[in-house]
Motif scaffolding. Structure first.
Motif, mmCIF file in Angstrom:
data_model
loop_
_atom_site.group_PDB
_atom_site.id
_atom_site.type_symbol
_atom_site.label_atom_id
_atom_site.label_comp_id
_atom_site.label_asym_id
_atom_site.label_seq_id
_atom_site.Cartn_x
_atom_site.Cartn_y
_atom_site.Cartn_z
ATOM 1 N N GLU A 149 -23.774 -37.023 34.316
ATOM 2 C CA GLU A 149 -24.085 -35.691 34.829
ATOM 3 C C GLU A 149 -25.584 -35.426 34.793
ATOM 4 O OE1 GLU A 149 -19.961 -33.348 33.544
ATOM 5 O OE2 GLU A 149 -21.640 -33.507 32.140
ATOM 6 N N ASN A 181 -27.250 -37.417 37.618
ATOM 7 C CA ASN A 181 -26.991 -36.799 38.917
ATOM 8 C C ASN A 181 -27.792 -35.513 39.119
ATOM 9 O OD1 ASN A 181 -25.162 -38.803 39.550
ATOM 10 N ND2 ASN A 181 -23.381 -37.650 38.833
ATOM 11 N N LYS A 182 -28.064 -34.819 38.019
ATOM 12 C CA LYS A 182 -28.774 -33.544 38.106
ATOM 13 C C LYS A 182 -30.288 -33.713 38.207
ATOM 14 C CE LYS A 182 -28.622 -28.963 35.916
ATOM 15 N NZ LYS A 182 -27.819 -28.304 36.940
ATOM 16 N N VAL A 241 -30.751 -39.695 43.446
ATOM 17 C CA VAL A 241 -29.322 -39.475 43.620
ATOM 18 C C VAL A 241 -29.103 -38.422 44.690
ATOM 19 C CG1 VAL A 241 -27.186 -38.713 42.522
ATOM 20 C CG2 VAL A 241 -28.817 -40.116 41.248
#
Length: 329
Positions: free
Chosen positions: A319, A322-323, A328
């Protein structure tokens, strides 16, 4: 007191460096919420004042200024909002005794009190936070603990709410605190409206994944400084703190005590945070797999790595990548 019956809000202006955005932002959101409430067929619910003991407060090299009304003309209010401070916090407390007393008396008379970011230093000086939890910006937490050791710092929370006292984590997360108060003053629909108008995420509750681990080395304890350096240079190794204490010619018990006093963390917490900070930087780059990063920072157990990472950041490694990894999609 039910905050829904509130009519008067006072945003106080301390005599010190102040983040004017926290004053203007709070004022604008509350004003817009009240306007929307009126437009939907209700009577005005709020009267908002910006008040202090001075006639003018300049900020940002005098490019900006605010002109509060005389706070002595406000005998009673329902909610006090303390803005974010930009100054030496010990000096702030010493130069704002009259304001601290005013805030304390308002709370005793039934008002609620909310502090924005480092405004918590002023709130803490009233004694009203004793025995309660307090949220504050992550980079002010160590100093806050040193000045007010009797107050529990809720380092991961963006907002705390205890017995009519509200605090928030810091920076622009004060927008979340104001939305939180809007929902209490009016209702959910008004908060949702303000969330959309000002484009504020209503569901933010934690600040841990915004935290940049600040290696605390300004404590003056040379021995603990050596221990910190050793930990930071050996994050991929299995460190024995018993052996490290022995190498430093100190008992393990004294080592732990001094380490906590100097850094605010136990040696194991410090090691975990150093490992996670190194992992965060690699995840942001996006060049290595999570397994490679886990190994680089000294973890062999995927489950243990994920649990520690989530405990410290509030996110899983995937997570977080991805953040914060720009590559990404």
């Amino acid at each position: 007191m039910d905050i829904r019956n509130m009519k008067n809000i006072t945003i106080v202006v301390p005599d010190c460096g102040v983040n004017l955005n926290s004053i203007g932002g709070a004022f604008e959101i509350l004003r817009r919420a009240n306007d929307f409430w009126i437009k939907t067929g209700n009577e005005s619910r709020l009267e908002i004042h910006i008040a202090g003991f001075m006639r003018e407060l300049k900020a940002h090299e005098s490019y900006l200024a605010i002109h509060p009304i005389d706070i002595r003309t406000i005998q009673r209010t329902n909610l006090v909002i303390i803005p974010s401070l930009i100054d030496d916090f010990s000096k702030v407390v010493n130069t704002n005794r009259a304001l601290i007393d005013w805030i304390y008396k308002q709370y005793q008379n039934g008002a609620e009190v909310a502090s924005i970011c480092s405004g918590a230093f002023l709130l803490a000086a009233t004694g009203l936070l004793n025995g309660k939890s307090c949220s504050i910006h992550w980079n002010k937490a160590v100093e806050f603990k040193r000045m007010f050791p009797e107050i529990k710092v809720a380092e991961d929370k963006i907002i705390t709410d205890e017995n009519g006292i509200y605090t928030n984590g810091g920076a622009y997360s004060f927008l979340n605190l104001i939305l939180y108060l809007v929902e209490k003053i009016f209702d959910r629909s008004v908060a949702v409206y303000c969330s959309k108008v000002f484009q504020i995420d209503m569901e933010r509750t934690a600040q841990s994944h915004f935290t940049i681990f600040n290696i605390q080395k300004g404590h003056g304890d040379e021995l603990i400084g050596k221990a910190q350096t050793y930990i930071e240079e050996n994050i991929d190794a299995k460190i024995s703190f018993e052996n490290l204490a022995s190498e430093l010619a100190i008992s393990r018990r004294s080592f732990d005590r001094r380490f906590i006093k100097a850094t605010g963390n136990t040696p194991m917490e410090y090691l975990q945070r150093v490992k996670v900070e190194a992992a965060k930087k690699e995840l942001e780059k996006g060049r290595k797999s999570i397994f490679e990063i886990m190994t680089d920072v000294g973890y062999a157990d995927d489950k243990a790595f994920r649990e520690v990472f989530r405990k410290i950041t509030g996110l899983s490694p995937a997570e977080y990548r991805n953040k914060y990894n720009r590559s990404v999609a």
